[in-house]
Design an enzyme around this catalytic site. Structure first.
Site, PDB file in Angstrom:
ATOM      1  N   CYS A   2       0.887  -1.259  -0.141  1.00 20.68           N
ATOM      2  CA  CYS A   2      -0.029  -0.054  -0.018  1.00 20.68           C
ATOM      3  C   CYS A   2       0.780   1.271   0.039  1.00 20.68           C
ATOM      4  O   CYS A   2       2.205   1.305   0.568  1.00 20.68           O
ATOM      5  CB  CYS A   2      -0.780  -0.122   1.297  1.00 20.68           C
ATOM      6  SG  CYS A   2      -1.814  -1.303   1.593  1.00 20.68           S
ATOM      7  N   ARG A  27       5.085   0.476  -5.977  1.00 21.97           N
ATOM      8  CA  ARG A  27       5.170  -0.271  -4.888  1.00 21.97           C
ATOM      9  C   ARG A  27       4.058  -1.567  -5.087  1.00 21.97           C
ATOM     10  O   ARG A  27       4.102  -2.432  -4.203  1.00 21.97           O
ATOM     11  CB  ARG A  27       4.654   0.442  -3.792  1.00 21.97           C
ATOM     12  CG  ARG A  27       5.587   1.516  -3.360  1.00 21.97           C
ATOM     13  CD  ARG A  27       5.067   2.409  -2.278  1.00 21.97           C
ATOM     14  NE  ARG A  27       4.534   1.982  -0.710  1.00 21.97           N
ATOM     15  CZ  ARG A  27       5.511   2.059   0.021  1.00 21.97           C
ATOM     16  NH1 ARG A  27       6.350   2.652  -0.199  1.00 21.97           N
ATOM     17  NH2 ARG A  27       5.124   1.439   0.887  1.00 21.97           N
ATOM     18  N   TRP A  74      -3.058  -2.412  -1.592  1.00 25.43           N
ATOM     19  CA  TRP A  74      -2.635  -3.977  -2.021  1.00 25.43           C
ATOM     20  C   TRP A  74      -3.265  -4.853  -0.976  1.00 25.43           C
ATOM     21  O   TRP A  74      -3.032  -5.017   0.389  1.00 25.43           O
ATOM     22  CB  TRP A  74      -1.083  -4.082  -1.844  1.00 25.43           C
ATOM     23  CG  TRP A  74      -0.296  -5.397  -2.455  1.00 25.43           C
ATOM     24  CD1 TRP A  74      -0.604  -5.406  -3.583  1.00 25.43           C
ATOM     25  CD2 TRP A  74      -0.018  -6.356  -1.826  1.00 25.43           C
ATOM     26  NE1 TRP A  74       0.309  -6.827  -3.746  1.00 25.43           N
ATOM     27  CE2 TRP A  74       0.577  -7.305  -2.712  1.00 25.43           C
ATOM     28  CE3 TRP A  74       0.183  -6.527  -0.266  1.00 25.43           C
ATOM     29  CZ2 TRP A  74       0.985  -8.504  -2.502  1.00 25.43           C
ATOM     30  CZ3 TRP A  74       0.863  -7.921  -0.177  1.00 25.43           C
ATOM     31  CH2 TRP A  74       1.268  -8.888  -0.928  1.00 25.43           C
ATOM     32  N   ASN A 100      -1.753   2.154   5.909  1.00 29.82           N
ATOM     33  CA  ASN A 100      -0.999   1.057   5.288  1.00 29.82           C
ATOM     34  C   ASN A 100      -0.485   0.130   6.707  1.00 29.82           C
ATOM     35  O   ASN A 100      -0.422   0.544   7.962  1.00 29.82           O
ATOM     36  CB  ASN A 100       0.449   1.470   5.082  1.00 29.82           C
ATOM     37  CG  ASN A 100       0.273   2.061   3.695  1.00 29.82           C
ATOM     38  OD1 ASN A 100      -0.642   2.109   3.125  1.00 29.82           O
ATOM     39  ND2 ASN A 100       1.266   2.669   3.200  1.00 29.82           N
ATOM     40  N   GLY A 101      -0.357  -1.144   6.453  1.00 28.78           N
ATOM     41  CA  GLY A 101      -0.298  -2.272   7.290  1.00 28.78           C
ATOM     42  C   GLY A 101      -1.331  -3.141   7.997  1.00 28.78           C
ATOM     43  O   GLY A 101      -2.274  -3.252   7.027  1.00 28.78           O
ATOM     44  N   GLU A 488      20.015 -16.005  -7.787  1.00 29.35           N
ATOM     45  CA  GLU A 488      19.770 -14.690  -8.067  1.00 29.35           C
ATOM     46  C   GLU A 488      19.107 -14.719  -9.481  1.00 29.35           C
ATOM     47  O   GLU A 488      18.116 -13.974  -9.672  1.00 29.35           O
ATOM     48  CB  GLU A 488      20.735 -13.725  -7.557  1.00 29.35           C
ATOM     49  CG  GLU A 488      20.527 -12.080  -8.007  1.00 29.35           C
ATOM     50  CD  GLU A 488      19.333 -11.452  -7.272  1.00 29.35           C
ATOM     51  OE1 GLU A 488      18.759 -12.231  -6.262  1.00 29.35           O
ATOM     52  OE2 GLU A 488      18.816 -10.454  -7.687  1.00 29.35           O
ATOM     53  N   LYS A 492      15.369 -13.733 -10.316  1.00 31.75           N
ATOM     54  CA  LYS A 492      15.064 -12.685 -11.528  1.00 31.75           C
ATOM     55  C   LYS A 492      14.241 -12.958 -12.696  1.00 31.75           C
ATOM     56  O   LYS A 492      13.026 -12.495 -12.857  1.00 31.75           O
ATOM     57  CB  LYS A 492      16.476 -11.843 -12.085  1.00 31.75           C
ATOM     58  CG  LYS A 492      17.138 -10.764 -11.645  1.00 31.75           C
ATOM     59  CD  LYS A 492      16.328  -9.737 -10.814  1.00 31.75           C
ATOM     60  CE  LYS A 492      15.857  -9.805  -9.467  1.00 31.75           C
ATOM     61  NZ  LYS A 492      16.325  -9.617  -8.202  1.00 31.75           N
ATOM     62  N   GLU A 495      10.485 -13.731 -11.364  1.00 31.66           N
ATOM     63  CA  GLU A 495       9.486 -12.935 -10.798  1.00 31.66           C
ATOM     64  C   GLU A 495       9.360 -11.825 -12.153  1.00 31.66           C
ATOM     65  O   GLU A 495       7.844 -11.362 -11.997  1.00 31.66           O
ATOM     66  CB  GLU A 495      10.203 -11.754  -9.627  1.00 31.66           C
ATOM     67  CG  GLU A 495      11.510 -11.338 -10.009  1.00 31.66           C
ATOM     68  CD  GLU A 495      11.953 -10.499  -9.093  1.00 31.66           C
ATOM     69  OE1 GLU A 495      13.361 -10.431  -8.872  1.00 31.66           O
ATOM     70  OE2 GLU A 495      11.248  -9.850  -8.013  1.00 31.66           O
ATOM     71  N   HIS A 511      21.800 -35.852  -8.399  1.00 31.57           N
ATOM     72  CA  HIS A 511      21.120 -36.330  -7.124  1.00 31.57           C
ATOM     73  C   HIS A 511      19.439 -36.251  -7.281  1.00 31.57           C
ATOM     74  O   HIS A 511      18.714 -36.380  -6.220  1.00 31.57           O
ATOM     75  CB  HIS A 511      21.814 -35.789  -5.954  1.00 31.57           C
ATOM     76  CG  HIS A 511      22.989 -35.999  -5.699  1.00 31.57           C
ATOM     77  ND1 HIS A 511      23.445 -37.169  -5.384  1.00 31.57           N
ATOM     78  CD2 HIS A 511      24.150 -35.199  -5.996  1.00 31.57           C
ATOM     79  CE1 HIS A 511      24.865 -37.264  -5.426  1.00 31.57           C
ATOM     80  NE2 HIS A 511      25.209 -36.029  -5.767  1.00 31.57           N
ATOM     81  N   LYS A 608       7.214  -3.575  -4.127  1.00 33.49           N
ATOM     82  CA  LYS A 608       8.432  -3.197  -4.119  1.00 33.49           C
ATOM     83  C   LYS A 608       8.923  -3.284  -2.683  1.00 33.49           C
ATOM     84  O   LYS A 608      10.001  -3.690  -2.321  1.00 33.49           O
ATOM     85  CB  LYS A 608       8.660  -1.998  -4.670  1.00 33.49           C
ATOM     86  CG  LYS A 608       9.977  -1.580  -4.534  1.00 33.49           C
ATOM     87  CD  LYS A 608      10.898  -2.194  -5.589  1.00 33.49           C
ATOM     88  CE  LYS A 608      12.585  -1.643  -5.067  1.00 33.49           C
ATOM     89  NZ  LYS A 608      13.212  -2.731  -5.876  1.00 33.49           N
TER      90      LYS A 608
HETATM   91  C1  F6R Z   1      13.547  -9.262  -5.891  1.00 32.05           C
HETATM   92  C2  F6R Z   1      13.347  -8.200  -4.966  1.00 32.05           C
HETATM   93  C3  F6R Z   1      12.968  -9.134  -3.392  1.00 32.05           C
HETATM   94  C4  F6R Z   1      13.645  -8.316  -2.455  1.00 32.05           C
HETATM   95  C5  F6R Z   1      12.987  -8.792  -1.055  1.00 32.05           C
HETATM   96  C6  F6R Z   1      13.817  -7.751   0.107  1.00 32.05           C
HETATM   97  O1  F6R Z   1      13.851  -8.677  -7.189  1.00 32.05           O
HETATM   98  O2  F6R Z   1      13.408  -7.202  -4.939  1.00 32.05           O
HETATM   99  O3  F6R Z   1      13.217 -10.239  -3.382  1.00 32.05           O
HETATM  100  O4  F6R Z   1      15.120  -8.259  -2.399  1.00 32.05           O
HETATM  101  O5  F6R Z   1      11.527  -8.327  -1.019  1.00 32.05           O
HETATM  102  O6  F6R Z   1      13.308  -6.291  -0.027  1.00 32.05           O
HETATM  103  P1  F6R Z   1      14.233  -5.441   0.732  1.00 32.05           P
HETATM  104  O7  F6R Z   1      15.655  -5.442   0.327  1.00 32.05           O
HETATM  105  O8  F6R Z   1      13.400  -3.989   0.448  1.00 32.05           O
HETATM  106  O9  F6R Z   1      13.927  -6.013   2.353  1.00 32.05           O
END
Ligand code: F6R
Length: 613
Positions: A2, A27, A74, A100-101, A488, A492, A495, A511, A608
């Site tokens: 949110c 976000r 959200w 929010n929350g 990683e 990427k 997602e 395995h 985000k």
């Molecule tokens: C993936 C991504 C998420 C964040 C995770 C932690 O691309 O961005 O996996 O890395 O949600 O977010 P932060 O770093 O803001 O705690």
């Protein structure tokens, strides 16, 4: 997650609110709404879907009020719908709130209010808030200036959970109240006007001067003033902070997407992360750290705790801390760490990595570590974020705002920062030869140029992405530090392209998972550690025999005819190689997503900043 925007001033509020919401779109959200106070009433206009849909609501352009609140939701409690979108009013329409929350005890509060005759029209936890405020406001017999403040404070005392709340009241047309607990919120100060937002980029084009409101504080905003109170309603003094970012730093700068812009910003972001921490002659330097040899020698364990990409940065960091400092280092996922009763004491140093600094699980994990006596160090990109305010020490990546949901430059700058931290510790501890540390520092300084070089493969990566974007499954393989990059790269891809992928230690494939390898599947191999390259090639050979296409990221000379595509990246000390080898993987995921016509910056179901558990 949110987003909140608010305005009190002399201009028409609605365009400022909608503009702010548009800037918070990254976000992630499912509905949006605004509430504007005018002519003795609060007009609420909201709907499911995009912020731009608000422009289609009848009468929205006619709103002329100069005080208002706004929200992107959200969904957590209740489906995405107009009824569940914020703002929410109390039954009498006197108060309107955005939040929010999560209010964890909202069922109990609903019952309490229902017994008192209040009705509920949404499925949200939020709707209890304006009604509680109404309840306390009308319980209060003293009709003075602080009546609204007291009512909000009393209501907050009943709330369990996390919240950032904005409230307006038709009885108080020249005042707005905001409260924060475990959910981000900043207040921007202008001339005869004040702004509120969940984060700085949304209102950066209006002001560069901000107040950072702390947990359990309440702010009362008028056009001229912002006053802060603690939860005993005692006044709190606040310093106005100036933010250096320009509004355009948060824009796309001519790139098609934020993600691509942020991938290309990495050389510069790394330069900013290094800053003055690696002086030419002399040891590493952190302005905000003062660790002694005595303290560092007393540490028997380092925990690195984070989520998602930040956790992957932690895996690279573990390798560095163990090799250079000889301290046992464990990496944990914050949502696991917080519930598994980890063995922690005053000899434990806990590092928490979070780009946003607002990730609920990481903050909770930090609070747990602190409560058990550990020293805590936060690594974040956002100055003044919650995690940095909780930790004993904080250091910043200085990578600039990261807008795309998929994290790229935050990852590389986090890894660079941990590398410098590990060298800093090793210098104090004298746990590694001076000459090795000196070389490593030179290698860190060479990283911006090497990342720049890795970006040059963009076109070839795009060509390969065009060949494989329709696939359903991929594997990412590597050994040692390359395996952490495989994780990683795989995240990427998942997602932003919605292709199922798995990352494995290359030697582990036989395995079990090799059973999934068949003609048509793509295997991405990361082969940068000279000591392990031969071993990994043997594993890749096994998938080639089973019909897989191969996409190889390496800094070694490999026979071109053996693989479908080789992307060569510059050589660097293996401890640092993820910073360079991740770049082609980021571009690979990006181009696959683009080929599939997806929204690269706002992938489905993701936000985000994950500010709820
Ligand atoms: C993936 C991504 C998420 C964040 C995770 C932690 O691309 O961005 O996996 O890395 O949600 O977010 P932060 O770093 O803001 O705690």
């Amino acid at each position: 997650m949110c987003g909140i925007v608010g305005y009190i001033g002399t201009q028409k509020a609605s365009p400022i609110l909608i503009n702010g919401l548009l800037r918070l779109e990254y976000r992630g959200y499912d509905s949006a709404g605004i509430g504007v106070l005018e002519n003795g009433a609060i007009s609420v206009m909201k709907d499911k879907g995009r912020v731009n849909n608000l422009y289609n609501i009848d009468g929205i352009n006619d709103l002329s009020g100069t005080i208002g609140i706004a929200h992107t939701r959200w969904a957590t409690h209740g489906v995405p719908s107009k009824e569940n979108a914020h703002p929410h009013k109390d039954n009498s329409g006197e108060f309107a709130v955005v939040h929010n929350g999560i209010i964890e005890n909202y069922n109990d509060l609903r019952k309490f209010l229902t017994d008192k005759g209040y009705n509920f029209y949404s499925q949200t936890d939020t709707e209890v808030i304006p009604n509680l405020v109404h309840y306390y406001y009308h319980q209060d017999e003293k009709d003075d200036e602080q009546r609204l403040l007291r009512a909000v404070n009393n209501a907050c005392k009943d709330l369990k959970g996390s919240y950032a709340i904005e409230l307006i009241s038709k009885e108080h047309p020249d005042m707005m109240i905001v409260v924060r607990k475990d959910s981000p919120l900043v207040i921007g100060k202008g001339y005869k006007e004040n702004y509120i937002s969940s984060d700085i980029p949304a209102i950066l084009s209006f002001t560069k001067d901000f107040y950072l409101i702390d947990d359990n504080e309440i702010a009362v905003l008028t056009r001229e003033n912002v006053e802060f109170y603690n939860d005993n309603l005692e006044k709190v003094d606040k310093k106005l902070e100036s933010i250096e970012w320009s509004a355009t730093a948060a824009e796309k700068d001519g790139y098609e997407d934020y993600m691509l812009k942020e991938i290309y910003e990495q050389p510069n972001a790394i330069r900013e992360t290094i800053g003055s921490r690696l002086p030419e002659d002399g040891p590493c330097y952190f302005e905000d750290l003062d660790f002694s040899k005595e303290y560092l020698s007393s540490i028997n364990k380092i925990y690195i705790v984070a989520c998602g990409t930040a956790m992957h940065a932690g895996l690279v960091g573990k390798n560095m801390l163990e090799k250079l400092c000889k301290i046992n280092t464990e990496v944990d996922i914050a949502s696991e760490f917080r519930y598994r009763d980890p063995i922690i004491n005053e000899k434990t140093l806990c590092l928490f990595i979070s780009q946003s600094g607002e990730t609920a699980d990481t903050i909770a994990a930090l609070k747990l570590a602190k409560s058990k006596g550990a020293k805590t160090l936060a690594i974040s990109n956002v100055i003044g974020s919650s995690i940095t305010r909780e930790a004993d020490y904080s250091i910043y990546t200085h990578a600039g705002p990261e807008i795309a949901v998929a994290s790229t430059k935050a990852y590389t700058s986090q890894v660079v920062l941990i590398a410098i931290l590990a060298i800093y510790f090793a210098e104090i501890l004298e746990s590694e030869h001076y000459a090795i540390l000196k070389d490593l520092k030179q290698e860190v300084l060479s990283l911006p140029a090497k990342v720049e070089n890795a970006l040059k493969s963009n076109k070839r990566i795009q060509d390969f992405a065009r060949k494989v974007y329709n696939e359903k499954d991929m594997f990412f393989l590597g050994r040692g530090v390359d395996q952490t990059v495989a994780l990683e790269g795989s995240l990427k891809l998942k997602e932003i392209s919605y292709i199922h992928s798995e990352a494995y230690a290359a030697g582990e494939l036989k395995h079990g998972p090799i059973a999934l390898v068949e003609k048509g599947i793509t295997v991405v191999g990361i082969l940068t550690d000279p000591k392990l390259v031969e071993k990994s090639i043997s594993n890749i050979q096994e998938v080639i025999t089973r019909g897989a296409k191969t996409f190889i990221i390496t800094n070694q000379e490999l026979p071109a005819d053996k693989f479908d595509m080789i992307i060569k990246v510059p050589e660097v000390n293996p401890l640092l190689s993820p910073i360079v080898s991740v770049v082609p993987l980021q571009l690979f995921a990006y181009h696959i997503s683009k080929e599939k016509g997806l929204d690269v910056d706002k992938p489905r179901n993701l936000a985000k900043s994950v500010t709820v558990e």
